[in-house]
Design a protein around this motif. Structure first.
Motif, short mmCIF file in Angstrom:
data_model
loop_
_atom_site.label_atom_id
_atom_site.label_comp_id
_atom_site.label_asym_id
_atom_site.label_seq_id
_atom_site.Cartn_x
_atom_site.Cartn_y
_atom_site.Cartn_z
N LYS A 174 0.85 -1.20 0.00
CA LYS A 174 0.00 0.00 0.00
C LYS A 174 0.88 1.25 0.00
O LYS A 174 2.04 1.21 0.42
N ALA A 194 0.61 3.56 1.99
CA ALA A 194 0.95 3.77 3.40
C ALA A 194 2.30 3.14 3.74
O ALA A 194 3.06 3.69 4.55
N THR A 246 5.27 5.36 5.26
CA THR A 246 5.79 5.00 6.58
C THR A 246 7.28 4.69 6.51
O THR A 246 8.05 5.11 7.38
N ASN A 301 -2.51 10.88 5.32
CA ASN A 301 -3.59 10.34 6.15
C ASN A 301 -3.48 8.83 6.08
O ASN A 301 -3.73 8.22 5.04
N SER A 302 -3.11 8.22 7.22
CA SER A 302 -2.81 6.79 7.20
C SER A 302 -3.98 5.92 6.75
O SER A 302 -3.79 4.96 6.01
N SER A 303 -5.21 6.25 7.14
CA SER A 303 -6.33 5.41 6.71
C SER A 303 -6.57 5.54 5.20
O SER A 303 -6.91 4.56 4.54
N LEU A 304 -6.39 6.73 4.65
CA LEU A 304 -6.51 6.91 3.20
C LEU A 304 -5.39 6.15 2.48
O LEU A 304 -5.64 5.41 1.52
N GLU A 362 -3.67 3.61 3.46
CA GLU A 362 -3.83 2.16 3.61
C GLU A 362 -4.77 1.58 2.54
O GLU A 362 -4.68 0.41 2.22
N GLY A 363 -5.64 2.41 2.00
CA GLY A 363 -6.59 1.94 1.00
C GLY A 363 -6.11 2.04 -0.43
O GLY A 363 -6.84 1.71 -1.36
#
Length: 169
Positions: free
Chosen positions: A107, A109, A113, A155-158, A160-161
């Motif tokens: 991902k 992310a 990271t 934005n980690s949740s964004l 991650e997708g």
């Protein structure tokens, strides 16, 4: 919108009704309530939200963001990874097969990271979220992924997708 117009016309009051972002129309509506109530679903009045990007092939960053990322890369990363992103004695290449092999199936992310938590090696995490996400946008651009209309956000949740996929042949 048609249901709302029918309701407003049935009650007989003249009110402006926004037909689109480019045009406005007027509906004639009487003050007498209709014989049978007409329900207008709140969901019908709301525009449908665009689906979030699911892949790096969806244009997840802007050209301007990738250019800012290039500036940050040149200042912070090029000394080790090279001006052409080809790598050096102690740093891997960041384009082509090296990049695709390292990140395919992961991902965005994971890229963010990794860059944020390990770079620069002497002071990881010191560049700020905007610089790191701009560098990620630059790396994606340098690897041929398309730019789009929206900036990539830290934005980690964004992130991650959003899958890192192989470029189509």
């Amino acid at each position: 919108m048609a249901t709302r117009r029918a309701f407003l016309t049935a009650v007989g009051v003249t009110v402006p009704v926004l037909a689109s972002t480019l045009a406005c129309s007027t509906a004639i509506v009487t003050t007498t309530p209709p014989s049978a109530p007409v329900e207008v679903s709140p969901a019908a009045a709301e525009p449908e939200a665009a689906a979030p990007p699911a892949s790096v092939l969806d244009g997840i960053f802007t050209e301007a963001q990738a250019k800012r990322g290039r500036v940050a890369y040149d200042a912070q990363c090029a000394e080790c990874h090279g001006e052409g992103l080809g790598g050096g004695e102690m740093a891997p290449g960041l384009t082509g097969v090296a990049f695709r092999f390292r990140w395919r199936g992961l991902k965005v992310a994971d890229i963010y990271t990794s860059v944020q938590s390990t770079m620069p090696p002497e002071e990881p995490g010191t560049l700020g979220d905007q610089a790191y996400i701009d560098i990620v946008a630059f790396l994606l651009s340098a690897n041929g992924y398309p730019a789009g209309d929206w900036e990539l956000l830290a934005n980690s949740s964004l992130l991650e997708g959003i899958a890192v996929e192989r470029m189509p042949p």
